[in-house]
Design an enzyme around this catalytic site. Structure first.
Site, PDB file in Angstrom:
ATOM      1  N   ASP A 261     -23.791  -7.975 -25.337  1.00 48.11           N
ATOM      2  CA  ASP A 261     -24.363  -7.089 -25.027  1.00 48.11           C
ATOM      3  C   ASP A 261     -25.900  -7.934 -25.608  1.00 48.11           C
ATOM      4  O   ASP A 261     -25.370  -9.224 -26.241  1.00 48.11           O
ATOM      5  CB  ASP A 261     -24.243  -6.187 -25.931  1.00 48.11           C
ATOM      6  CG  ASP A 261     -24.530  -6.667 -27.066  1.00 48.11           C
ATOM      7  OD1 ASP A 261     -22.797  -7.373 -27.920  1.00 48.11           O
ATOM      8  OD2 ASP A 261     -25.326  -6.889 -28.152  1.00 48.11           O
TER       9      ASP A 261
ATOM     10  N   CYS B 205     -39.758  -2.787  -8.327  1.00 51.53           N
ATOM     11  CA  CYS B 205     -40.608  -4.410  -7.594  1.00 51.53           C
ATOM     12  C   CYS B 205     -40.777  -3.427  -6.516  1.00 51.53           C
ATOM     13  O   CYS B 205     -41.465  -4.047  -5.492  1.00 51.53           O
ATOM     14  CB  CYS B 205     -39.147  -5.548  -7.714  1.00 51.53           C
ATOM     15  SG  CYS B 205     -39.396  -6.300  -8.950  1.00 51.53           S
TER      16      CYS B 205
ATOM     17  N   CYS C 238     -35.935  -8.998  -5.545  1.00 53.34           N
ATOM     18  CA  CYS C 238     -35.877  -7.527  -6.416  1.00 53.34           C
ATOM     19  C   CYS C 238     -35.734  -6.105  -5.735  1.00 53.34           C
ATOM     20  O   CYS C 238     -36.387  -5.658  -5.080  1.00 53.34           O
ATOM     21  CB  CYS C 238     -36.154  -7.592  -7.629  1.00 53.34           C
ATOM     22  SG  CYS C 238     -35.290  -6.253  -8.832  1.00 53.34           S
TER      23      CYS C 238
ATOM     24  N   HIS D 143     -37.044  -3.271 -14.755  1.00 50.49           N
ATOM     25  CA  HIS D 143     -36.622  -4.822 -14.116  1.00 50.49           C
ATOM     26  C   HIS D 143     -35.258  -4.858 -14.865  1.00 50.49           C
ATOM     27  O   HIS D 143     -34.916  -5.748 -14.386  1.00 50.49           O
ATOM     28  CB  HIS D 143     -37.744  -4.590 -13.451  1.00 50.49           C
ATOM     29  CG  HIS D 143     -37.864  -6.687 -13.070  1.00 50.49           C
ATOM     30  ND1 HIS D 143     -37.655  -6.909 -11.678  1.00 50.49           N
ATOM     31  CD2 HIS D 143     -37.537  -7.948 -13.264  1.00 50.49           C
ATOM     32  CE1 HIS D 143     -37.130  -7.687 -11.287  1.00 50.49           C
ATOM     33  NE2 HIS D 143     -37.520  -8.289 -12.511  1.00 50.49           N
TER      34      HIS D 143
ATOM     35  N   ASP E 237     -21.247  -0.853 -32.608  1.00 52.12           N
ATOM     36  CA  ASP E 237     -20.755  -1.709 -32.960  1.00 52.12           C
ATOM     37  C   ASP E 237     -20.255  -0.947 -34.647  1.00 52.12           C
ATOM     38  O   ASP E 237     -21.067   0.111 -34.795  1.00 52.12           O
ATOM     39  CB  ASP E 237     -21.648  -2.635 -33.294  1.00 52.12           C
ATOM     40  CG  ASP E 237     -21.098  -3.481 -33.709  1.00 52.12           C
ATOM     41  OD1 ASP E 237     -20.023  -4.399 -34.325  1.00 52.12           O
ATOM     42  OD2 ASP E 237     -22.475  -5.084 -34.093  1.00 52.12           O
TER      43      ASP E 237
ATOM     44  N   CYS F 139     -35.214  -3.551  -7.136  1.00 54.10           N
ATOM     45  CA  CYS F 139     -35.211  -2.295  -8.036  1.00 54.10           C
ATOM     46  C   CYS F 139     -36.501  -1.472  -7.418  1.00 54.10           C
ATOM     47  O   CYS F 139     -37.851  -1.552  -6.925  1.00 54.10           O
ATOM     48  CB  CYS F 139     -35.609  -2.823  -9.412  1.00 54.10           C
ATOM     49  SG  CYS F 139     -36.804  -3.528 -10.398  1.00 54.10           S
TER      50      CYS F 139
HETATM   51  N1  GUN Z   1     -23.515  -8.857 -32.682  1.00 52.08           N
HETATM   52  C1  GUN Z   1     -23.455  -9.945 -32.731  1.00 52.08           C
HETATM   53  N2  GUN Z   1     -22.409 -10.427 -33.616  1.00 52.08           N
HETATM   54  C2  GUN Z   1     -22.216  -9.750 -33.762  1.00 52.08           C
HETATM   55  C3  GUN Z   1     -20.732 -10.198 -34.480  1.00 52.08           C
HETATM   56  O1  GUN Z   1     -20.426 -10.930 -34.906  1.00 52.08           O
HETATM   57  N3  GUN Z   1     -20.682  -8.867 -35.445  1.00 52.08           N
HETATM   58  C4  GUN Z   1     -20.506  -7.864 -35.058  1.00 52.08           C
HETATM   59  N4  GUN Z   1     -19.902  -6.851 -35.881  1.00 52.08           N
HETATM   60  N5  GUN Z   1     -22.030  -7.747 -34.506  1.00 52.08           N
HETATM   61  C5  GUN Z   1     -22.827  -8.749 -33.998  1.00 52.08           C
HETATM   62 ZN    ZN Z   2     -37.471  -5.607 -10.019  1.00 52.74          ZN
END
Ligand code: GUN
Ligand code: ZN
Length: 370
Positions: A265, A308, A303, A333, A91, A305
């Site tokens: 993420d 588990c 699960c 997990h 990021d 994994c």
């Molecule tokens: N991570 C979660 N939201 C954002 C976002 O709006 N911009 C950026 N750069 N990272 C993020």
């Molecule tokens: Zn598990």
């Protein structure tokens, strides 16, 4: 462009694709665990491969402070530094500064903040963010954006959206490795459909290899959140990946995938693990609870994994908060759970079973907030 995006199956707006990046060919929908100092806390890169992790997020802001992007570059890039052969995404750093350091200040030049190292004022410009990300060497890098909370209203939302578009041009101009690293633009515009529309169109005109939807998961209600995702995915190109940043809970990932998003993420699975919480098909299981003290079942009997297969709830209950191993086993997990969810989404879309699998009976898949 340094990626290929091939759609392998669709169900209404949902898609399952192969996203081929310089270091790995990933299957979407895709969950990306979040690392901090070049690690996912408590797991080795071998374990991450073992659970089928395809791409992880490196944190530009943390890495730039320590060990510094210059050192990572000198040592051969982040893949080599952290011994991770598969894909990486970084990021741009601005969001982390604004969310972590409340002293961050945004001007047209960039994001100004107080260095957590020596307290001196520092400035992160779009050019510098790209230079740092070029040195780190991730497969996907993010444009520096001006992020405002969705709970704010008024002219600041519009200012941030237009600034994000101006900054993306500075990022494109500063990007030195377009054949090895994919620069994604980020859609901003708060909850305002007119602003989101202007931003999507502006970014699509720049013909970037992929697009993110930003500024969400910041306290807005689910209805507004899903409305923005639905609007953006409908307007973004069919043949490029769509990444919803900072999302999310298992339920959010299912809904956003139904709306045509591909990548996610979130720190949730690893953070909640450190508080003793496991993700299970029924919702969450609190391992600290006294009921676990003599429970000889695995966390989730369904699960497959390593945790588990080998450990009881009673054992993890005993470790949790007493030994790092407790949160390591829970992180393992929980990430396995999120990656398995991504794999199930992918195969159910490819095989035309998406609606049967994900018409959700009451609390199923719905992680409670803790
Ligand atoms: N991570 C979660 N939201 C954002 C976002 O709006 N911009 C950026 N750069 N990272 C993020
Ligand atoms: Zn598990």
């Amino acid at each position: 462009m340094a990626l290929r995006f091939e759609v392998l199956g669709r169900f209404n707006r949902a898609r399952a694709a192969q996203l081929t990046l310089p270091h790995f060919a990933c299957q979407t929908p895709l969950f990306m665990p979040v690392g901090t100092q070049g690690t996912i806390k408590g797991l080795t890169t071998d374990q991450l491969e073992e659970i089928g992790c395809q791409i992880i997020l490196g944190n530009t802001y943390h890495l730039a402070l320590r060990p510094t992007s210059e050192l990572i570059d000198e040592l051969g890039g982040l893949h080599k530094f952290m011994n991770w052969p598969r894909a990486l995404l970084t990021d741009s750093g601005g969001f982390q500064m604004v969310s972590l350091l409340h002293l961050a200040d945004i001007t047209e030049k960039g994001v100004t903040f107080q260095s957590p190292v020596d307290g001196k004022p520092m400035l992160l410009t779009p050019e510098e963010s790209i230079q740092i990300q070029n040195r780190i060497g991730a497969d996907i890098i993010m444009a520096l954006d001006d992020v405002v909370r969705t709970t704010i209203t008024g002219p600041r939302i519009e200012e941030a959206m237009y600034r994000t578009l101006r900054w993306v041009d500075r990022c494109i101009a500063a990007h030195k490795r377009p054949h090895e690293q994919n620069l994604f633009g980020i859609v901003q515009g708060g909850l305002d459909p007119v602003l989101r529309d202007i931003c999507v169109r502006g970014l699509v005109d720049r013909n970037l290899p992929g697009y993110a939807i930003g500024g969400l998961a910041g306290g807005e209600d689910k209805d507004s959140f899903w409305r923005v995702v639905a609007q953006c995915t409908a307007a973004l190109p069919e043949d490029k990946p769509r990444y919803v940043m900072g999302v999310g809970y298992p339920l959010d990932i299912v809904v956003c995938s139904a709306l045509g998003a591909d990548m996610y993420d979130c720190v949730y699975p690893t953070r909640t693990a450190r508080f003793g919480t496991a993700l299970v098909p029924e919702g969450v299981l609190k391992l600290k609870h006294n009921a676990m003290v003599n429970d000889t079942r695995p966390i989730d009997p369904t699960c497959a994994c390593m945790v588990c297969k080998n450990y009881t709830r009673a054992y993890i209950h005993c470790l949790v908060t007493k030994d790092a191993m407790g949160s390591q086993l829970l992180s393992y997990h929980n990430l396995y759970y999120m990656l398995q969810l991504s794999r199930n989404l992918h195969s159910s879309i490819v095989e035309g079973r998406f609606p049967e699998c994900y018409i959700i009976p009451d609390s199923n898949l719905c992680a409670s907030r803790n």
